[in-house]
Design an enzyme around this catalytic site. Structure first.
Site, PDB file in Angstrom:
ATOM      1  N   GLN A 239       2.339  10.606   0.720  1.00  0.00           N
ATOM      2  CA  GLN A 239       1.019  10.460   0.917  1.00  0.00           C
ATOM      3  C   GLN A 239       0.742   8.995   0.424  1.00  0.00           C
ATOM      4  OE1 GLN A 239      -2.189  13.030  -0.324  1.00  0.00           O
ATOM      5  NE2 GLN A 239      -3.692  11.928   0.874  1.00  0.00           N
TER       6      GLN A 239
ATOM      7  N   HIS B 294      -5.483  12.744   6.415  1.00  0.00           N
ATOM      8  CA  HIS B 294      -5.211  12.154   7.884  1.00  0.00           C
ATOM      9  C   HIS B 294      -3.992  12.750   8.505  1.00  0.00           C
ATOM     10  CE1 HIS B 294      -3.015   9.845   4.863  1.00  0.00           C
ATOM     11  NE2 HIS B 294      -1.850   9.776   5.695  1.00  0.00           N
TER      12      HIS B 294
HETATM   13  P1  5GP Z   1       0.540   8.351   4.630  1.00  0.00           P
HETATM   14  O1  5GP Z   1       1.631   7.423   4.004  1.00  0.00           O
HETATM   15  O2  5GP Z   1      -0.510   8.382   3.572  1.00  0.00           O
HETATM   16  O3  5GP Z   1       1.072   9.705   5.006  1.00  0.00           O
HETATM   17  O4  5GP Z   1       0.021   7.603   5.620  1.00  0.00           O
HETATM   18  C1  5GP Z   1      -0.723   6.296   5.708  1.00  0.00           C
HETATM   19  C2  5GP Z   1      -0.461   5.672   6.945  1.00  0.00           C
HETATM   20  O5  5GP Z   1      -1.463   4.662   7.203  1.00  0.00           O
HETATM   21  C3  5GP Z   1       1.052   5.057   7.049  1.00  0.00           C
HETATM   22  O6  5GP Z   1       1.449   5.554   8.133  1.00  0.00           O
HETATM   23  C4  5GP Z   1       0.473   3.591   7.043  1.00  0.00           C
HETATM   24  O7  5GP Z   1       1.516   3.008   8.073  1.00  0.00           O
HETATM   25  C5  5GP Z   1      -0.955   3.554   7.626  1.00  0.00           C
HETATM   26  N1  5GP Z   1      -1.703   2.606   7.399  1.00  0.00           N
HETATM   27  C6  5GP Z   1      -1.851   1.968   6.097  1.00  0.00           C
HETATM   28  N2  5GP Z   1      -2.804   1.024   6.005  1.00  0.00           N
HETATM   29  C7  5GP Z   1      -3.290   0.900   7.325  1.00  0.00           C
HETATM   30  C8  5GP Z   1      -4.089   0.000   7.978  1.00  0.00           C
HETATM   31  O8  5GP Z   1      -4.647  -0.852   7.396  1.00  0.00           O
HETATM   32  N3  5GP Z   1      -4.303   0.205   9.283  1.00  0.00           N
HETATM   33  C9  5GP Z   1      -3.675   1.109   9.994  1.00  0.00           C
HETATM   34  N4  5GP Z   1      -3.934   1.076  11.329  1.00  0.00           N
HETATM   35  N5  5GP Z   1      -2.801   2.024   9.404  1.00  0.00           N
HETATM   36  C10 5GP Z   1      -2.659   1.712   8.212  1.00  0.00           C
END
Ligand code: 5GP
Ligand code: ZN
Length: 113
Positions: free
Chosen positions: A93, A99
């Protein structure tokens, strides 16, 4: 809205995102670094830090998000897809606002890396 939370800012429209769906409770927008031909995120508009922050006061929005995922994927013609939520650093994460990743359009492996 939580100050300094990227996804709260996207939900509030303060930072742009390529929107796939929006209603009063949630937002779906395409991931900025897609890991599959289709990769969008579905978030509650209210700040919840992760699955670990879901309790009986806020869990209704999670059911709603899964209804949206079921409907939106059908509207996009997606039949096979993966829904993923990472909780905590070791699981990957990087944004501490709940999300659900929806990934589709390529073969996937199990177990995930
Ligand atoms: P996690 O790593 O927390 O599971 O997922 C976060 C996701 O958010 C990642 O896949 C990353 O690419 C996406 N993400 C991070 N910053 C942004 C942003 O500013 N805009 C969008 N559309 N996605 C983002
Ligand atoms: Zn937030």
């Amino acid at each position: 809205m939580k100050n300094d939370c990227l996804f709260c800012a996207i939900a509030a429209g303060e930072i742009p995102g390529r929107k796939a769906y929006e209603d009063d409770k949630c937002l779906a927008f395409y991931d900025i670094a897609p890991q599959a031909p289709v990769h969008f995120l579905v978030i509650p508009k209210e700040h919840i830090a992760s699955v670990a922050g879901i309790d009986d006061t806020n869990s209704a929005v999670v059911a709603h998000i899964f209804e949206v995922i079921s409907r939106l994927t059908k509207e996009l013609g997606i039949e096979s897809y993966r829904v993923v939520s990472n909780i905590g650093e070791q699981a990957g994460q990087s944004v501490p606002h709940l999300h659900f990743h929806v990934l589709s359009g390529r073969d996937m492996t199990w177990p995930p890396g």
